[in-house]
Design a protein around this motif. Structure first.
Motif, PDB file in Angstrom:
ATOM      1  N   ARG A  78      28.782 -38.373  -8.758  1.00 43.97           N
ATOM      2  CA  ARG A  78      28.820 -37.160  -9.580  1.00 43.97           C
ATOM      3  C   ARG A  78      27.782 -36.154  -9.096  1.00 43.97           C
ATOM      4  O   ARG A  78      28.067 -34.963  -8.944  1.00 43.97           O
ATOM      5  CB  ARG A  78      28.569 -37.531 -11.040  1.00 43.97           C
ATOM      6  CG  ARG A  78      28.690 -36.392 -12.012  1.00 43.97           C
ATOM      7  CD  ARG A  78      28.561 -36.910 -13.450  1.00 43.97           C
ATOM      8  NE  ARG A  78      28.447 -35.811 -14.366  1.00 43.97           N
ATOM      9  CZ  ARG A  78      27.299 -35.200 -14.681  1.00 43.97           C
ATOM     10  NH1 ARG A  78      26.165 -35.607 -14.170  1.00 43.97           N
ATOM     11  NH2 ARG A  78      27.287 -34.192 -15.523  1.00 43.97           N
ATOM     12  N   LYS A  79      26.555 -36.636  -8.834  1.00 40.12           N
ATOM     13  CA  LYS A  79      25.507 -35.742  -8.328  1.00 40.12           C
ATOM     14  C   LYS A  79      25.892 -35.146  -6.985  1.00 40.12           C
ATOM     15  O   LYS A  79      25.677 -33.954  -6.739  1.00 40.12           O
ATOM     16  CB  LYS A  79      24.185 -36.498  -8.212  1.00 40.12           C
ATOM     17  CG  LYS A  79      23.537 -36.792  -9.543  1.00 40.12           C
ATOM     18  CD  LYS A  79      22.232 -37.524  -9.373  1.00 40.12           C
ATOM     19  CE  LYS A  79      21.612 -37.843 -10.732  1.00 40.12           C
ATOM     20  NZ  LYS A  79      20.356 -38.606 -10.586  1.00 40.12           N
ATOM     21  N   HIS A  85      29.723 -28.888  -4.746  1.00 33.34           N
ATOM     22  CA  HIS A  85      30.319 -27.763  -5.479  1.00 33.34           C
ATOM     23  C   HIS A  85      29.398 -26.544  -5.426  1.00 33.34           C
ATOM     24  O   HIS A  85      29.846 -25.420  -5.168  1.00 33.34           O
ATOM     25  CB  HIS A  85      30.592 -28.174  -6.922  1.00 33.34           C
ATOM     26  CG  HIS A  85      31.045 -27.049  -7.792  1.00 33.34           C
ATOM     27  ND1 HIS A  85      32.260 -26.445  -7.644  1.00 33.34           N
ATOM     28  CD2 HIS A  85      30.420 -26.400  -8.809  1.00 33.34           C
ATOM     29  CE1 HIS A  85      32.383 -25.476  -8.520  1.00 33.34           C
ATOM     30  NE2 HIS A  85      31.277 -25.434  -9.248  1.00 33.34           N
ATOM     31  N   LYS A  86      28.103 -26.774  -5.673  1.00 35.23           N
ATOM     32  CA  LYS A  86      27.148 -25.659  -5.631  1.00 35.23           C
ATOM     33  C   LYS A  86      27.115 -25.033  -4.242  1.00 35.23           C
ATOM     34  O   LYS A  86      27.088 -23.802  -4.101  1.00 35.23           O
ATOM     35  CB  LYS A  86      25.750 -26.152  -6.012  1.00 35.23           C
ATOM     36  CG  LYS A  86      25.563 -26.401  -7.487  1.00 35.23           C
ATOM     37  CD  LYS A  86      24.139 -26.831  -7.774  1.00 35.23           C
ATOM     38  CE  LYS A  86      23.926 -27.113  -9.252  1.00 35.23           C
ATOM     39  NZ  LYS A  86      22.569 -27.590  -9.525  1.00 35.23           N
ATOM     40  N   ARG A  87      27.106 -25.889  -3.203  1.00 28.95           N
ATOM     41  CA  ARG A  87      27.061 -25.380  -1.829  1.00 28.95           C
ATOM     42  C   ARG A  87      28.300 -24.534  -1.535  1.00 28.95           C
ATOM     43  O   ARG A  87      28.206 -23.430  -0.977  1.00 28.95           O
ATOM     44  CB  ARG A  87      26.978 -26.565  -0.873  1.00 28.95           C
ATOM     45  CG  ARG A  87      26.363 -26.222   0.457  1.00 28.95           C
ATOM     46  CD  ARG A  87      26.182 -27.437   1.376  1.00 28.95           C
ATOM     47  NE  ARG A  87      25.549 -28.563   0.726  1.00 28.95           N
ATOM     48  CZ  ARG A  87      26.098 -29.771   0.603  1.00 28.95           C
ATOM     49  NH1 ARG A  87      27.308 -30.012   1.063  1.00 28.95           N
ATOM     50  NH2 ARG A  87      25.454 -30.754   0.004  1.00 28.95           N
ATOM     51  N   GLU A  88      29.476 -25.038  -1.916  1.00 30.43           N
ATOM     52  CA  GLU A  88      30.718 -24.303  -1.678  1.00 30.43           C
ATOM     53  C   GLU A  88      30.755 -23.010  -2.478  1.00 30.43           C
ATOM     54  O   GLU A  88      31.246 -21.978  -1.999  1.00 30.43           O
ATOM     55  CB  GLU A  88      31.914 -25.177  -2.011  1.00 30.43           C
ATOM     56  CG  GLU A  88      32.124 -26.304  -1.026  1.00 30.43           C
ATOM     57  CD  GLU A  88      33.258 -27.219  -1.419  1.00 30.43           C
ATOM     58  OE1 GLU A  88      33.913 -26.953  -2.452  1.00 30.43           O
ATOM     59  OE2 GLU A  88      33.488 -28.202  -0.697  1.00 30.43           O
ATOM     60  N   LEU A  89      30.227 -23.056  -3.695  1.00 31.59           N
ATOM     61  CA  LEU A  89      30.200 -21.850  -4.527  1.00 31.59           C
ATOM     62  C   LEU A  89      29.326 -20.775  -3.889  1.00 31.59           C
ATOM     63  O   LEU A  89      29.703 -19.599  -3.835  1.00 31.59           O
ATOM     64  CB  LEU A  89      29.695 -22.196  -5.927  1.00 31.59           C
ATOM     65  CG  LEU A  89      29.685 -21.062  -6.944  1.00 31.59           C
ATOM     66  CD1 LEU A  89      31.116 -20.644  -7.258  1.00 31.59           C
ATOM     67  CD2 LEU A  89      28.971 -21.480  -8.210  1.00 31.59           C
ATOM     68  N   LYS A  90      28.152 -21.189  -3.369  1.00 31.55           N
ATOM     69  CA  LYS A  90      27.277 -20.219  -2.693  1.00 31.55           C
ATOM     70  C   LYS A  90      27.960 -19.637  -1.468  1.00 31.55           C
ATOM     71  O   LYS A  90      27.875 -18.430  -1.212  1.00 31.55           O
ATOM     72  CB  LYS A  90      25.970 -20.901  -2.287  1.00 31.55           C
ATOM     73  CG  LYS A  90      25.027 -21.150  -3.441  1.00 31.55           C
ATOM     74  CD  LYS A  90      23.744 -21.800  -2.955  1.00 31.55           C
ATOM     75  CE  LYS A  90      22.815 -22.119  -4.116  1.00 31.55           C
ATOM     76  NZ  LYS A  90      21.597 -22.810  -3.666  1.00 31.55           N
ATOM     77  N   GLY A  91      28.656 -20.497  -0.710  1.00 32.36           N
ATOM     78  CA  GLY A  91      29.376 -20.008   0.466  1.00 32.36           C
ATOM     79  C   GLY A  91      30.467 -19.021   0.083  1.00 32.36           C
ATOM     80  O   GLY A  91      30.659 -17.990   0.747  1.00 32.36           O
TER      81      GLY A  91
END
Length: 146
Positions: A78-79, A85-91
């Motif tokens: 999950r972590k 998810h955070k990395r892809e969102l920033k990208g």
């Protein structure tokens, strides 16, 4: 219906009304007496109080070489998913910004091209008007000499 029965029995003078009304009155009272059912009034359920958060530290074993030990595989997955998810969102946000900047540059260049084309056409028109005016004055002088 108890308040209605009290209203009918105590506050309505029946003797002054016509016979048809008295008959309806007595029929209504009989109906009310036949259907006497006591219902308990509705009461809202008591809600349990929300417990206060306990701020107790979570103790995690640390191995000699610095990696944390403990937690289930589900938590680790999950972590990891949250991090990806955070990395892809920033990208994605970065890409959207680049696209917006590119579109803004293209719109600005189109506007500048239109403005320069308009200025060039205005200069051409003014130049042609100046030459026409010069020719007209020259023709006027020639007529004046003849």
């Amino acid at each position: 219906m108890h308040p209605v029965r009290i209203l009918l029995t105590q506050h309505v003078p029946v003797n002054e009304h016509p016979e048809q009304m008295q008959e309806w009155y007595h029929r209504a009272l009989k109906e009310l007496e036949n259907k006497v059912k006591r219902y308990t009034p509705l009461i809202c359920e008591k809600k349990k109080p929300v417990p206060l958060k306990q701020y107790t530290p979570k103790i995690v074993k640390v191995l000699e070489f610095g990696r944390k030990q403990g937690g289930s595989k589900k938590e680790q997955e999950r972590k990891q998913l949250i991090q990806t998810h955070k990395r892809e969102l920033k990208g994605a946000i970065r890409e959207i910004r680049k696209d917006n900047q590119f579109l803004a540059r293209m719109q600005l260049s189109e506007i500048m091209e239109r403005d320069s084309a308009r200025k060039r056409k205005v200069k051409e028109l003014l130049g042609s008007l100046a030459t026409q005016e010069g020719e007209w004055k020259a023709m006027k002088r020639k007529k004046g000499k003849n």
